[in-house]
Enzyme design. Structure first.
Site, PDB file in Angstrom:
ATOM      1  N   SER A 116      19.937  17.660   5.788  1.00  0.00           N
ATOM      2  CA  SER A 116      20.956  17.825   4.762  1.00  0.00           C
ATOM      3  C   SER A 116      20.764  19.127   4.005  1.00  0.00           C
ATOM      4  CB  SER A 116      20.838  16.655   3.778  1.00  0.00           C
ATOM      5  OG  SER A 116      21.608  16.907   2.630  1.00  0.00           O
ATOM      6  N   TYR A 140      15.687  11.400  -2.020  1.00  0.00           N
ATOM      7  CA  TYR A 140      16.442  11.489  -0.770  1.00  0.00           C
ATOM      8  C   TYR A 140      16.193  12.831  -0.086  1.00  0.00           C
ATOM      9  CZ  TYR A 140      20.351  12.648   2.211  1.00  0.00           C
ATOM     10  OH  TYR A 140      21.101  13.099   3.265  1.00  0.00           O
ATOM     11  N   LYS A 144      14.158  14.215   3.530  1.00  0.00           N
ATOM     12  CA  LYS A 144      14.702  15.082   4.589  1.00  0.00           C
ATOM     13  C   LYS A 144      13.747  16.252   4.852  1.00  0.00           C
ATOM     14  CE  LYS A 144      18.397  12.728   5.511  1.00  0.00           C
ATOM     15  NZ  LYS A 144      18.522  12.021   6.788  1.00  0.00           N
ATOM     16  N   ASN A 168      28.901  19.317   3.205  1.00  0.00           N
ATOM     17  CA  ASN A 168      29.582  18.093   2.753  1.00  0.00           C
ATOM     18  C   ASN A 168      30.466  17.504   3.850  1.00  0.00           C
ATOM     19  OD1 ASN A 168      28.783  19.686   0.320  1.00  0.00           O
ATOM     20  ND2 ASN A 168      29.604  17.898  -0.713  1.00  0.00           N
ATOM     21  N   LEU A 188      33.268  12.995  -2.861  1.00  0.00           N
ATOM     22  CA  LEU A 188      34.550  13.419  -3.427  1.00  0.00           C
ATOM     23  C   LEU A 188      35.771  12.946  -2.630  1.00  0.00           C
ATOM     24  CD1 LEU A 188      36.140  15.053  -5.537  1.00  0.00           C
ATOM     25  CD2 LEU A 188      35.931  17.024  -4.008  1.00  0.00           C
TER      26      LEU A 188
HETATM   27  C1  WQD Z   1      31.287  17.095  -4.226  1.00  0.00           C
HETATM   28  C2  WQD Z   1      31.908  17.740  -5.435  1.00  0.00           C
HETATM   29  C3  WQD Z   1      31.161  16.842  -7.532  1.00  0.00           C
HETATM   30  C4  WQD Z   1      32.868  12.871  -6.937  1.00  0.00           C
HETATM   31  C5  WQD Z   1      26.187  14.942  -1.988  1.00  0.00           C
HETATM   32  C6  WQD Z   1      24.702  14.877  -1.887  1.00  0.00           C
HETATM   33  C7  WQD Z   1      24.243  15.687  -0.718  1.00  0.00           C
HETATM   34  C8  WQD Z   1      24.986  15.311   0.567  1.00  0.00           C
HETATM   35  C9  WQD Z   1      26.457  15.199   0.377  1.00  0.00           C
HETATM   36  C10 WQD Z   1      23.804  13.871   2.030  1.00  0.00           C
HETATM   37  C11 WQD Z   1      30.902  17.985  -6.556  1.00  0.00           C
HETATM   38  C12 WQD Z   1      32.627  16.574  -7.328  1.00  0.00           C
HETATM   39  C13 WQD Z   1      32.517  14.193  -6.760  1.00  0.00           C
HETATM   40  C14 WQD Z   1      33.776  12.542  -7.984  1.00  0.00           C
HETATM   41  C15 WQD Z   1      33.901  14.887  -8.554  1.00  0.00           C
HETATM   42  N1  WQD Z   1      24.549  14.048   1.050  1.00  0.00           N
HETATM   43  N2  WQD Z   1      33.016  15.174  -7.568  1.00  0.00           N
HETATM   44  N3  WQD Z   1      34.259  13.577  -8.769  1.00  0.00           N
HETATM   45  O1  WQD Z   1      27.133  16.244  -4.638  1.00  0.00           O
HETATM   46  O2  WQD Z   1      28.011  18.083  -3.163  1.00  0.00           O
HETATM   47  O3  WQD Z   1      26.600  16.296  -2.194  1.00  0.00           O
HETATM   48  O4  WQD Z   1      26.757  14.440  -0.787  1.00  0.00           O
HETATM   49  O5  WQD Z   1      23.119  14.615   2.606  1.00  0.00           O
HETATM   50  O6  WQD Z   1      22.902  15.476  -0.605  1.00  0.00           O
HETATM   51  O7  WQD Z   1      24.134  15.372  -3.083  1.00  0.00           O
HETATM   52  O8  WQD Z   1      28.871  15.765  -2.822  1.00  0.00           O
HETATM   53  O9  WQD Z   1      30.954  14.493  -2.645  1.00  0.00           O
HETATM   54  O10 WQD Z   1      29.275  13.853  -4.440  1.00  0.00           O
HETATM   55  O11 WQD Z   1      30.545  15.975  -4.661  1.00  0.00           O
HETATM   56  O12 WQD Z   1      34.372  15.755  -9.311  1.00  0.00           O
HETATM   57  O13 WQD Z   1      34.111  11.372  -8.222  1.00  0.00           O
HETATM   58  O14 WQD Z   1      32.884  16.849  -5.986  1.00  0.00           O
HETATM   59  O15 WQD Z   1      30.878  17.214  -8.847  1.00  0.00           O
HETATM   60  O16 WQD Z   1      31.229  19.193  -7.140  1.00  0.00           O
HETATM   61  P1  WQD Z   1      27.631  16.666  -3.327  1.00  0.00           P
HETATM   62  P2  WQD Z   1      29.920  14.906  -3.620  1.00  0.00           P
END
Ligand code: WQD
Length: 320
Positions: A116, A140, A144, A168, A188
């Site tokens: 990741s 987590y 990795k 992502n 997201l």
């Molecule tokens: C994406 C963007 C949020 C939800 C995570 C893990 C990472 C990987 C993938 C596994 C960010 C914004 C999100 C919401 C929002 N996992 N957001 N409202 O944090 O980039 O990565 O998942 O390996 O390790 O940390 O992904 O999809 O949570 O967020 O505004 O309800 O969407 O702030 O900018 P992230 P995410």
């Protein structure tokens, strides 16, 4: 020449299994079904077992003539990993050690590993290259890093591997039959879909970042492109390629607001939302330099954010 796919009934695993099957490759899925769903890989040889169960893994390898493995099986909830660290160390790291032991005991000498971009934490500069410092910010991500290091040392005992650092992952299959369930994910794209379908507003985490529109920037990669990256990684190893670690991203940064915009275009509906405070620990912008995957694996993402969001919408709106 069968490929063992651990965690093959999960979100990314099942898309990869289907990509392999579509190319006529022999596959056996090994999954506990604790979080996976058997119906995603209907018709594919299946073993319900834990990666730590050496006897079950070795039996599956012998019975199915396994020569390589793709290892997805893991827990992946960042927040939960901070609350239940031992579950993560045990399942992800101890489980992987046991799996590697079983593979080596049965003569399997190639593995593709599901890593990741979380290993980079908050990167100093973007796009992120593979030589950026590893700064895991959760248990987590620690797991990795630990498994990558385990695999990096296993050349000495005859196991070559490709560790793929996903950015992502998002999107669904072309036939809208498998996708990422919002019940099982806080990410997201599923959150945006849930807001459209249920009418419950989603939260945008922060609107005051130093980005063009104030929302966070990430590198969203279509799950079908990710699946193809695994096939390319297997081929690299099959042709004698050395152990490598590659980013798997598009190289394009996209903001939360842009994802929401495209979801509104794809669905023809509004995304109900409120802009809330920043989520602790969220870096403002993270996207990949995907050059290494292109040069070493011959892989490059073929789908864009519009494809990702449109496929997720087709899946969510067809009743999942
Ligand atoms: C994406 C963007 C949020 C939800 C995570 C893990 C990472 C990987 C993938 C596994 C960010 C914004 C999100 C919401 C929002 N996992 N957001 N409202 O944090 O980039 O990565 O998942 O390996 O390790 O940390 O992904 O999809 O949570 O967020 O505004 O309800 O969407 O702030 O900018 P992230 P995410």
């Amino acid at each position: 020449m069968t490929v063992l796919v651990t965690g093959g009934a999960g979100y990314i695993g099942s898309h990869t299994v289907r990509a392999l099957v579509a190319q006529g490759r022999d596959v056996v899925v090994l999954d506990t079904l604790e979080l996976g769903d058997r119906s995603r890989v209907d018709g594919v040889p299946f073993v319900k077992a834990d990666i730590a169960d050496g006897r079950a893994v070795e039996r599956a390898v012998r019975r199915h003539g396994v020569t390589s493995a793709i290892h997805f099986a893991a827990y992946k909830a960042v927040g939960e990993s901070m609350e239940q660290p031992l579950r993560y160390w045990s399942n992800n790291v101890a489980g992987s050690v046991a799996l590697v032991r079983s593979l080596l005991a049965t003569g399997v000498d190639r593995m593709v590993f599901s890593s990741s971009a979380a290993v980079y934490g908050t990167p100093e500069r973007v796009p992120v290259t593979e030589d950026a410092p590893l700064r895991p910010e959760s248990v987590y991500a620690d797991t990795k890093v630990a498994i990558e290091r385990l695999l990096a040392t296993c050349g000495a005992v005859g196991l070559r591997s490709v560790s793929l650092r996903y950015f992502n992952a998002a999107g669904a299959s072309d036939d809208a039959s498998i996708g990422e369930d919002w019940d099982a994910s806080q990410n997201l794209v599923p959150r945006v879909m849930k807001a459209i379908v249920t009418g419950e507003p989603m939260q945008v985490f922060g609107g005051d970042y130093p980005t063009p529109d104030g929302t966070c920037v990430r590198d969203y990669i279509h799950v079908l492109d990710l699946a193809e990256a695994h096939v390319a990684a297997l081929d690299h190893l099959a042709s004698g390629g050395a152990t490598v670690t590659c980013n798997v991203g598009t190289g394009i940064g996209t903001s939360v607001a842009q994802v929401i915009d495209l979801a509104e275009q794809a669905s023809g509906r509004r995304v109900p939302r409120t802009v809330g405070p920043r989520r602790p620990g969220d870096p403002s912008a993270v996207y990949a330099d995907p050059t290494m995957a292109r040069t070493l694996l011959g892989w490059t993402a073929r789908r864009d954010l519009r494809d990702i969001v449109a496929s997720a919408w087709r899946w969510h709106s067809s009743g999942r």
